[in-house]
Design an enzyme around this catalytic site. Sequence first.
Site, PDB file in Angstrom:
ATOM      1  N   HIS A 138       0.835  -1.205   0.000  1.00  0.00           N
ATOM      2  CA  HIS A 138       0.000   0.000   0.000  1.00  0.00           C
ATOM      3  C   HIS A 138       0.869   1.254   0.000  1.00  0.00           C
ATOM      4  CE1 HIS A 138      -3.694   2.197   0.413  1.00  0.00           C
ATOM      5  NE2 HIS A 138      -3.304   2.767   1.537  1.00  0.00           N
ATOM      6  N   LYS A 202     -10.658  14.087  -3.739  1.00  0.00           N
ATOM      7  CA  LYS A 202     -11.701  13.576  -2.859  1.00  0.00           C
ATOM      8  C   LYS A 202     -11.357  13.862  -1.414  1.00  0.00           C
ATOM      9  CE  LYS A 202      -9.926   8.956  -1.918  1.00  0.00           C
ATOM     10  NZ  LYS A 202     -10.140   7.509  -2.003  1.00  0.00           N
ATOM     11  N   ASP A 234     -11.427  -2.645  -2.007  1.00  0.00           N
ATOM     12  CA  ASP A 234     -12.024  -3.230  -0.815  1.00  0.00           C
ATOM     13  C   ASP A 234     -13.543  -3.229  -0.939  1.00  0.00           C
ATOM     14  OD1 ASP A 234     -12.500  -4.317   1.644  1.00  0.00           O
ATOM     15  OD2 ASP A 234     -11.555  -2.736   2.810  1.00  0.00           O
TER      16      ASP A 234
END
Length: 326
Positions: A138, A202, A234
């Site tokens: 990640h 965002k 996810d």
Amino acid sequence: MGSIVAENRKSLMLFTGRGFPELADEIGQVLGVAPTPSDSYEFANGEIFVRFKESVRGSDAFVVQSVTEGVNRWVMETLIMVDALKRGSAKRITVVLPFYPYSRQDKKHRGREPISARLVADLLKTAGANRILTVDLHTAQIQGFFDGPVDHLFAMDILAEYVERKFAGRPMTVVAPDSGRVRVAERWTDRLGGCPLAFIHKTRDPMKPNQVVANRVVGDVEGRVCLIVDDMIDTGGTIAKAADILFDEGAADVIVASTHALLSDPATERLKNSRISELVVTNTLPLAPEKQLDKITVLSIAPLLARAIREVFDDGSVTTLFGGLS
């Protein structure tokens, strides 16, 4: 003569957890070695037991575990497997984690929070792991959490080759779903020959996990195929909302490329109802039959993992698998 000189005999042994044994079998087929048989089961209270049916003494052991749904169960099984190998006198233990668990918890956002990705690394080291081999972390900083070698593999070439074949000749823009993925998107634009880059601006409420508010797109997307790239999918909220805003800005089509398909509920329903035409993922994690939608394409990561395992075993260079860029 004051010593006995033994011939240097190296033996590669492959081991698999129960998270996704089919991936380990596929890796074994590429390597030409079958996973070592084992007895693995749970007691009535949930305690996990593992015993390998063959001697592991002096071996170069590779433990393959896909930490899928039920994360804590598979993390614990991995630790127990590593401990069993250490106590069985394996010479070197490499833990192959196609998906590194707890990777999103790689830093503290506020006070009194854990850094769980570091904790996982510490647990693996304490159990007896000498090396970690993983795919698309990640964040790259997680490599520094483990006190030992970490081989960080990238699935981009596998995914990009498919995208190039499928959408050859169509104008394309690579889209980062948030500002944190821009660096990854930049590598994709280079890989795809310098196509334009865009990103979704965002906001995310740190108090509400898996809830995203997408604001606007920055970049040239009108009339183009928009390729959203991310390391994991996810619940699917990010990419579903990103697709809507891209179409609102005039995108001709929206596809998604991601390494890890977690697809936690309600991801399947969101993807089914989304305007995304195709989601391309790898099999770092198993995809349950009820989650295998027509718009999901799964590419195998096994050949890449097998090549990396072979390089580690031969004391070669894993970096050469990526043209010296990793």
